[in-house]
Design a protein around this motif. Sequence first.
Motif, PDB file in Angstrom:
ATOM      1  N   PHE A   1      -0.965  12.739  -6.646  1.00  0.00           N
ATOM      2  CA  PHE A   1      -1.954  12.098  -7.514  1.00  0.00           C
ATOM      3  C   PHE A   1      -3.224  11.869  -6.712  1.00  0.00           C
ATOM      4  O   PHE A   1      -3.180  11.289  -5.631  1.00  0.00           O
ATOM      5  N   MET A   2      -4.359  12.356  -7.241  1.00  0.00           N
ATOM      6  CA  MET A   2      -5.635  12.273  -6.524  1.00  0.00           C
ATOM      7  C   MET A   2      -5.472  12.830  -5.106  1.00  0.00           C
ATOM      8  O   MET A   2      -5.950  12.255  -4.131  1.00  0.00           O
TER       9      MET A   2
ATOM     10  N   MET B   1       2.551  10.411  -3.725  1.00  0.00           N
ATOM     11  CA  MET B   1       3.004   9.060  -4.022  1.00  0.00           C
ATOM     12  C   MET B   1       4.441   8.897  -3.499  1.00  0.00           C
ATOM     13  O   MET B   1       5.416   9.135  -4.210  1.00  0.00           O
ATOM     14  N   LYS B   2       4.536   8.518  -2.233  1.00  0.00           N
ATOM     15  CA  LYS B   2       5.830   8.487  -1.551  1.00  0.00           C
ATOM     16  C   LYS B   2       6.708   7.328  -2.013  1.00  0.00           C
ATOM     17  O   LYS B   2       7.917   7.335  -1.809  1.00  0.00           O
ATOM     18  N   ARG B   3       6.085   6.326  -2.606  1.00  0.00           N
ATOM     19  CA  ARG B   3       6.834   5.120  -2.948  1.00  0.00           C
ATOM     20  C   ARG B   3       6.663   4.802  -4.436  1.00  0.00           C
ATOM     21  O   ARG B   3       5.867   5.405  -5.109  1.00  0.00           O
TER      22      ARG B   3
ATOM     23  N   ASP C   1       0.911   2.538  -0.418  1.00  0.00           N
ATOM     24  CA  ASP C   1       0.249   3.832  -0.620  1.00  0.00           C
ATOM     25  C   ASP C   1      -1.252   3.709  -0.816  1.00  0.00           C
ATOM     26  O   ASP C   1      -1.897   4.637  -1.322  1.00  0.00           O
ATOM     27  N   GLY C   2      -1.811   2.570  -0.450  1.00  0.00           N
ATOM     28  CA  GLY C   2      -3.254   2.410  -0.449  1.00  0.00           C
ATOM     29  C   GLY C   2      -3.875   2.315  -1.832  1.00  0.00           C
ATOM     30  O   GLY C   2      -3.208   2.017  -2.820  1.00  0.00           O
ATOM     31  N   LYS C   3      -5.187   2.565  -1.886  1.00  0.00           N
ATOM     32  CA  LYS C   3      -5.937   2.446  -3.145  1.00  0.00           C
ATOM     33  C   LYS C   3      -5.405   3.417  -4.196  1.00  0.00           C
ATOM     34  O   LYS C   3      -5.283   3.074  -5.377  1.00  0.00           O
TER      35      LYS C   3
ATOM     36  N   TYR D   1       5.292  -1.739  -7.680  1.00  0.00           N
ATOM     37  CA  TYR D   1       4.220  -1.921  -6.705  1.00  0.00           C
ATOM     38  C   TYR D   1       4.664  -2.716  -5.488  1.00  0.00           C
ATOM     39  O   TYR D   1       4.327  -2.366  -4.349  1.00  0.00           O
ATOM     40  N   PHE D   2       5.444  -3.753  -5.730  1.00  0.00           N
ATOM     41  CA  PHE D   2       5.863  -4.601  -4.613  1.00  0.00           C
ATOM     42  C   PHE D   2       7.275  -4.268  -4.123  1.00  0.00           C
ATOM     43  O   PHE D   2       7.472  -3.955  -2.942  1.00  0.00           O
TER      44      PHE D   2
END
Length: 300
Positions: free
Chosen positions: A119-120, A124-126, A251-253, A243-244
């Motif tokens: 993505f972008m 997205m590893k997580r 994974d940053g922004k 997310y948490f």
Amino acid sequence: MLDLSVIILTYNEEIHIRRCLENVNQFAAKVFVVDCFSTDRTAQIARELGAEVIEHEWPGNQAEQFNWALDHLPIRTEWVLRLDADEYLLPELVDELQNKLPSLPKDVNGIIFNRRHIFMEKWMKRGIYPVKLLRVFRFGKGMCEQRLMDEHIQLTEGCAVEFEYDFCDHNLNDLSWFCHKHVNYAIREAVDLLDIELDLTGAAEADENKNISQQALAKRRKKHKYVRQPLFWRSFAYFCYRYFLKGACLDGKVGFIWTFLQGWWYRTLVDAKVFEIKKACGNDKGKMKQYLLDKYDITL
């Protein structure tokens, strides 16, 4: 070449189709592109790269289109791979497929791959990785389950094995396209949740008997629990979980954008659609079916 045919469903995929076909041409004996009369260069590029292009009107959902392809394409290989135009196999998976496919036992009729989302331009590893999907099956031993959303290949007999390496879902369109796609998905996902809650089709309890991946079955069980949670609160809780607890915050922004849009914004939009439908119909199943037909051309 492997004794394997690839089926790719397309509509205006010129941005992706070359990458996809160059990938599968490394190992597939035959490639079929089932196109819905694209208005761009999808069909032309596919033919230039050796694929057999068949034009067929969109029947309303992926499952019907893919099953039509299984019934009507001149497939003569032992194995079939389902792939989307914005997907491709990583080199490690190509090697694994070439090494293992010819020697699989006769009772193994399906192969499960790990899907990673890019993505972008970031993996997205997580959050949700890996998504395990049954994508390869012996011809005549599998079909696509009939669902509006989240449809999987199910085996009609035999078992499946998991391979180690990944294929990628790597869409090259921009964020506006991504959001618009999910707006279109939202009504179908809302209907899926209402079907689980109210049993609109009589098929809500049939998942346990389907021969799909164990991860897919586990996801369906979680969805049944999700349906029983309060509207709008559940979408927020799902975002927090991914997310948490699942670590997407690392994974940053880009990880935040991905998880917010797919895990909260989209799920909130789905709940808003559920709310809108119930506001118009209550829990009256007959009225709800008519509403969906009249407003969204969805037949249950």
